[in-house]
Design a protein around this motif. Structure first.
Motif, PDB file in Angstrom:
ATOM      1  N   ILE A  80       0.835  -1.202   0.000  1.00 31.73           N
ATOM      2  CA  ILE A  80       0.000   0.000   0.000  1.00 31.73           C
ATOM      3  C   ILE A  80       0.867   1.248   0.000  1.00 31.73           C
ATOM      4  O   ILE A  80       0.603   2.214  -0.741  1.00 31.73           O
ATOM      5  CB  ILE A  80      -0.942  -0.011   1.213  1.00 31.73           C
TER       6      ILE A  80
ATOM      7  N   GLU B 115       0.781   4.014  -2.988  1.00 32.80           N
ATOM      8  CA  GLU B 115       0.412   5.398  -2.693  1.00 32.80           C
ATOM      9  C   GLU B 115       1.546   6.354  -3.036  1.00 32.80           C
ATOM     10  O   GLU B 115       1.307   7.491  -3.454  1.00 32.80           O
ATOM     11  CB  GLU B 115       0.009   5.520  -1.225  1.00 32.80           C
TER      12      GLU B 115
ATOM     13  N   ARG C 284       1.250   6.888  -6.730  1.00 33.42           N
ATOM     14  CA  ARG C 284       0.110   7.767  -7.025  1.00 33.42           C
ATOM     15  C   ARG C 284       0.456   9.208  -6.708  1.00 33.42           C
ATOM     16  O   ARG C 284       0.189  10.123  -7.513  1.00 33.42           O
ATOM     17  CB  ARG C 284      -1.101   7.328  -6.221  1.00 33.42           C
ATOM     18  N   ASP C 285       1.022   9.444  -5.542  1.00 35.32           N
ATOM     19  CA  ASP C 285       1.303  10.811  -5.115  1.00 35.32           C
ATOM     20  C   ASP C 285       2.389  11.458  -5.967  1.00 35.32           C
ATOM     21  O   ASP C 285       2.435  12.693  -6.087  1.00 35.32           O
ATOM     22  CB  ASP C 285       1.719  10.818  -3.645  1.00 35.32           C
TER      23      ASP C 285
ATOM     24  N   LYS D  48      -2.954  11.090 -12.398  1.00 35.86           N
ATOM     25  CA  LYS D  48      -2.999  10.138 -11.290  1.00 35.86           C
ATOM     26  C   LYS D  48      -3.499   8.794 -11.809  1.00 35.86           C
ATOM     27  O   LYS D  48      -4.555   8.719 -12.432  1.00 35.86           O
ATOM     28  CB  LYS D  48      -3.942  10.637 -10.196  1.00 35.86           C
TER      29      LYS D  48
ATOM     30  N   SER E 135      -7.177   6.272  -7.626  1.00 34.36           N
ATOM     31  CA  SER E 135      -7.603   7.186  -6.559  1.00 34.36           C
ATOM     32  C   SER E 135      -7.207   6.687  -5.175  1.00 34.36           C
ATOM     33  O   SER E 135      -6.739   7.464  -4.348  1.00 34.36           O
ATOM     34  CB  SER E 135      -9.122   7.395  -6.617  1.00 34.36           C
ATOM     35  N   LYS E 136      -7.382   5.414  -4.905  1.00 33.26           N
ATOM     36  CA  LYS E 136      -7.065   4.920  -3.561  1.00 33.26           C
ATOM     37  C   LYS E 136      -6.818   3.420  -3.579  1.00 33.26           C
ATOM     38  O   LYS E 136      -7.120   2.727  -4.555  1.00 33.26           O
ATOM     39  CB  LYS E 136      -8.190   5.241  -2.587  1.00 33.26           C
ATOM     40  N   VAL E 137      -6.244   2.961  -2.476  1.00 32.31           N
ATOM     41  CA  VAL E 137      -5.989   1.539  -2.275  1.00 32.31           C
ATOM     42  C   VAL E 137      -6.773   1.109  -1.050  1.00 32.31           C
ATOM     43  O   VAL E 137      -6.755   1.792  -0.018  1.00 32.31           O
ATOM     44  CB  VAL E 137      -4.486   1.259  -2.073  1.00 32.31           C
ATOM     45  N   VAL E 138      -7.482  -0.005  -1.146  1.00 37.34           N
ATOM     46  CA  VAL E 138      -8.341  -0.477  -0.054  1.00 37.34           C
ATOM     47  C   VAL E 138      -7.868  -1.861   0.378  1.00 37.34           C
ATOM     48  O   VAL E 138      -7.645  -2.738  -0.464  1.00 37.34           O
ATOM     49  CB  VAL E 138      -9.820  -0.542  -0.504  1.00 37.34           C
TER      50      VAL E 138
ATOM     51  N   ASP F  91      -8.341  -1.319   6.467  1.00 35.98           N
ATOM     52  CA  ASP F  91      -9.291  -0.198   6.532  1.00 35.98           C
ATOM     53  C   ASP F  91     -10.493  -0.541   7.392  1.00 35.98           C
ATOM     54  O   ASP F  91     -11.248   0.354   7.794  1.00 35.98           O
ATOM     55  CB  ASP F  91      -9.759   0.181   5.121  1.00 35.98           C
TER      56      ASP F  91
ATOM     57  N   ILE G  82      -7.311  -1.887  -5.769  1.00 36.55           N
ATOM     58  CA  ILE G  82      -6.854  -0.602  -6.269  1.00 36.55           C
ATOM     59  C   ILE G  82      -7.980  -0.006  -7.103  1.00 36.55           C
ATOM     60  O   ILE G  82      -8.500  -0.645  -8.029  1.00 36.55           O
ATOM     61  CB  ILE G  82      -5.548  -0.765  -7.077  1.00 36.55           C
TER      62      ILE G  82
ATOM     63  N   GLU H 209     -10.720   9.051 -10.195  1.00 36.26           N
ATOM     64  CA  GLU H 209     -12.003   9.702 -10.456  1.00 36.26           C
ATOM     65  C   GLU H 209     -11.930  10.470 -11.778  1.00 36.26           C
ATOM     66  O   GLU H 209     -10.875  10.962 -12.179  1.00 36.26           O
ATOM     67  CB  GLU H 209     -12.342  10.665  -9.313  1.00 36.26           C
TER      68      GLU H 209
END
Length: 832
Positions: free
Chosen positions: A521, A525, A528-529, A536, A539-542, A546, A620, A624
């Motif tokens: 993760i 991230e 991504r950043d 990008k 958007s996010k990793v789950v 979490d 992943i 958006e």
């Protein structure tokens, strides 16, 4: 050697036609059995080689992940309580069906809500708990001081506030209320449409399309009959949906599409053959011949390939359209010998053997080379197409020279094809070639000059097309069209509003050990950043972490302090009986941390594997405002998680649709030039061999090149992009297009005394019919629901038309214009 064999075969066909037919029928038995066992696999991963890391990882992940397919049971009625009672009654019986059919049952968020309720203090915001603890302590201390007389004579309005029970309850319940509010359904069930519909999600271990899904549906229908829920509500009725059924409907639509397109293609082809020969016996004989070639081809496919994919599923009409050309050439020469030359059937058969075998075999060889050029690639979308198509070409040629003459002999014995009387069909002889002969005879020089000029322009456009990235990046253009509403799909739209569609676009990454999750993760991230905002990759990793509350020890200490002060406040009578009844249930009896094993099954199901292991699945989520149908974005997204190296040196491989499709585009870019080059070189060798390296060979190749230049120019002008399927039309157009120029020049070489106009009418007419049947096979693909198949049909049909015009109009016009020129080259004059 081939001619000697055909001479012996011809004698056997005239003397023992039934033996040949019986032998052919016997070969069809194993071929039919093999062809019937071919299955259709529609996954894009089936187009990539097995050695591709993304394919290896996808199959490995498939073995670890629980089946993602869901069968949704839906009940509708007027009584909401009866619907709940129905769910409570059938769910235990569905679970009892066992893990071979049922991987789990989700009948609502009740258990999840109860879990959040029981552990609400751990899911509360840390800052909220700190503030609540501070407020409780301050108010408790103030009340203690006031009770001890240390209020210093404060006025009533300045008196310290008592501990607010409502405030304590609201803050502790905040997260639990949010979870309940955001949960789908009503009262912990998947209830919607004003309490008139309820749903149960049955998770299955099946992949989509597994026929056992229908067995599961039948067993659930039996359970419903046993429960007999209509006794609680006579209006109650039931339905089924879920991706298990909707995918089955999609699969059925694809199979129906294959059948639909294949039938129309074969119908078009046989119809135009009949219109050319105007004889039912000819149509039946050629139908039997091409059917034999197709069955042989797909029988061989069952051994060499074993299944069909989205690229090879439509080969029936293509093989028929190309493979019937040999029969047309043969039948045309046989008819000419019988009708125009007055030969007996036996003599006409031998004339057709001797006069067509070399040209048709060369054409079959060129076509086989064109298909074979695809089979040498690693991209299975090309490879399988090449194997089945290439074998189909040579097998259709064999079927033509084995079965067609024998069938003709049998029909001639039953009733002679020509009786010497005036045959109205003769009036239509050469009908297809006459317009081209008329044009070439009267406008030879203008056609030749303008064609060469247009060829130069086409060459420039072709260079532009290939240098400006011709690949298709909009996935909407290669997917299936919306097949329209079906009961399961319509019901799915209604159910989605009740149960939600969480994670529909997320892609799973699987690790080998739980300790790899957090480093993975962190690295994702970081990637991504590091990317600029518009680029990008996601958007996010789950992950399962979490779901595990943070700062649990600190939260427990805070809640313990709150509880301690509330209990002391109760002992000092700062809290009345009514308030105590409100706050007592909110004070946990046992304060303990929770870990991954403590999470409820409903909550962790997306992070669970087949063997029950939790937490090694990471999702992943796409960025958006980015479309997963945009291949440019898919490639960027795929590159972000295709391969991730962790700080300790471990390498995690990603897969899924983004990586698979990205790998497809890369593979096409790597393999396509190889296929085109091989097809062209192979066709070059076939043509050179057919004409023994004479000038006629180079004229044939020049004609083919001109037709191909016109084709690519059309792609550039019409902005047709190349995809994993329509690209196949390029190497095939090389081999099949060479067929037309080759046949024209072969006839000219065999009969140098024949006028060019006669060659156009007779051989050109047959060549035009050959192209027409092939083109109709391609045009039938335009009826498909799949965008990639339609684009293939368009490109291939245009390739047929451009190479045909080059062969039957441009080539004769060049020959005629050179012959009429005062300074004719002596070498070319010998060819003409």
């Amino acid at each position: 050697m081939v001619q000697a064999f055909l001479e012996r075969l011809g004698r056997a066909q005239t003397k023992h036609p039934w033996t040949i037919v019986l032998f052919t029928v016997l070969t069809l038995l194993p071929a039919s059995i093999g062809a019937s066992r071919l299955t259709l696999r529609t996954s894009l991963s089936e187009l990539l080689p097995d050695s591709k890391p993304s394919v290896i990882e996808m199959r490995r992940d498939g073995k670890r992940l629980a089946g993602s397919s869901t069968l949704t049971v839906v009940a509708e009625g007027k009584d909401t309580e009866a619907l709940k009672r129905f769910v409570d009654a059938v769910v235990p019986k569905i679970v009892a069906l066992g893990p071979s059919l049922v991987g789990g049952v989700d009948d609502g968020p009740r258990r999840m809500q109860a879990f959040f309720e029981d552990h609400k203090y751990l899911y509360a915001d840390l800052d909220d708990l700190k503030k609540l603890r501070d407020d409780v302590v301050d108010r408790y201390d103030a009340q203690v001081a006031r009770a001890a007389g240390f209020d210093l004579g404060l006025d009533d309005e300045d008196e310290p506030k008592s501990i607010s029970i409502d405030d304590i309850v609201d803050r502790l319940e905040k997260k639990a209320k949010e979870a309940k509010k955001n949960s789908p359904g009503v009262d912990g069930y998947y209830i919607g449409e004003g309490g008139k519909m309820i749903a149960v999600l049955v998770r299955t271990p099946f992949e989509t399309g597994d026929p056992r899904a229908f067995e599961l549906r039948r067993r659930i229908e039996q359970i419903i009959d046993e429960v007999h829920p209509t006794k609680w509500d006579p209006t109650m009725h039931f339905g089924f949906t879920g991706n298990l059924l909707t995918s089955a409907e999609q699969q059925h639509a694809i199979v129906s599409d294959l059948t639909h397109v294949g039938m129309w293609g074969v119908g078009f082809i046989l119809g135009v053959v009949f219109l050319f020969f105007l004889r039912l016996r000819t149509l039946l004989a050629m139908t039997a011949t091409i059917a034999t070639g197709c069955l042989w081809a797909f029988g061989v496919a069952s051994v060499t390939v074993g299944y069909l994919n989205t690229a090879t599923g439509f080969l029936v009409s293509i093989i028929v359209g190309n493979g019937i050309n040999f029969g047309i050439i043969y039948m045309g020469r046989y008819t000419e010998a019988r009708r125009d030359e007055g030969r007996a059937p036996e003599d006409a058969l031998m004339v057709a053997h001797r006069g067509t075998w070399s040209a048709t075999l060369s054409a079959a060889g060129a076509a086989m080379v064109a298909y074979g050029s695809l089979s040498i690639t690693d991209f299975r979308g090309f490879k399988h197409f090449g194997i089945i198509g290439g074998s189909g070409m040579i097998l259709c040629w064999i079927a033509t020279y084995l079965l067609l003459p024998a069938v003709l002999m049998l029909t001639e014995r039953a009733a002679p094809m020509f009786t010497g009387r005036d045959d109205f069909r003769a009036r239509f002889s050469g009908l297809y070639g006459r317009p081209f002969a008329w044009l070439a005879g009267r406008l030879a020089r203008p056609i030749a000059l303008s064609s060469i000029a247009f060829g130069a322009v086409a060459a420039v456009l072709a260079v532009k097309y290939f240098t400006m990235d011709p690949m298709e990046y909009d996935l909407h253009n290669i997917r299936n069209d919306d097949i329209g509403p079906t009961p399961a799909r319509l019901l799915s739209l209604r159910v989605d509003k009740i149960v939600g569609r969480l994670g529909q676009d997320g892609r799973a990454i699987l690790v080998q050990r739980l300790d790899q999750v957090k480093p993975l993760i962190a690295e994702l991230e970081r990637r991504r950043d590091a990317a600029p905002e518009p680029l990008k990759p996601f958007s996010k990793v789950v992950s399962i972490y979490d779901l595990v509350p943070n700062d649990q020890e600190e939260k427990i200490a805070l809640v313990s302090d709150i509880k301690s002060h509330v209990l002391r406040a109760r002992q000092r009578h700062f809290i009345g009986d009514a308030d105590w009844r409100k706050v007592a249930p909110e004070l946990p009896d046992k304060l303990a941390t929770i870990g991954i094993p403590d999470l409820p099954e409903d909550l962790v199901r997306p992070f669970s594997e087949r063997d029950g292991t939790r937490g090694r699945v990471v999702y992943i989520v796409p960025a958006e405002h980015q479309s997963v149908s945009d291949a440019h974005y898919l490639m960027r997204w795929a590159d972000s998680f295709r391969e991730v190296k962790l700080p300790n040196g471990d390498v995690i491989h990603g897969t899924g649709d983004p990586v698979i499709f990205s790998d497809m585009l890369i593979a096409i870019g790597e393999e396509a030039p190889k296929a085109v080059f091989t097809s062209f070189v192979g066709t070059l060798l076939v043509v050179l061999f057919a004409f023994r390296g004479k000038r006629a060979a180079w004229i044939t190749l020049g004609t083919l090149t001109l037709g191909l230049a016109y084709l690519v120019a059309f792609l550039e002008l019409d902005q047709v992009k190349l995809n994993f399927l329509n690209f196949v039309a390029l190497p095939i157009s090389i081999g099949v297009g060479a067929d037309y120029a080759l046949n024209m020049m072969a006839r000219r070489e065999k009969e140098p005394s024949a006028k060019v106009e006669r060659v156009i009418v007779e051989t050109g007419g047959a060549v035009i019919l050959c192209s027409l049947t092939t083109t109709l096979g391609y045009l039938a693909l335009l009826l498909s629901i799949n965008g990639a198949v339609r684009s293939f049909g368009l490109v291939a049909a245009v390739g047929e038309m451009t190479t045909l015009l080059a062969a039957v109009l441009v080539l004769p016009s060049v020959l005629l214009s050179r012959r009429k020129a005062p300074a004719t080259s002596p070498h070319l004059e010998r060819v003409v």
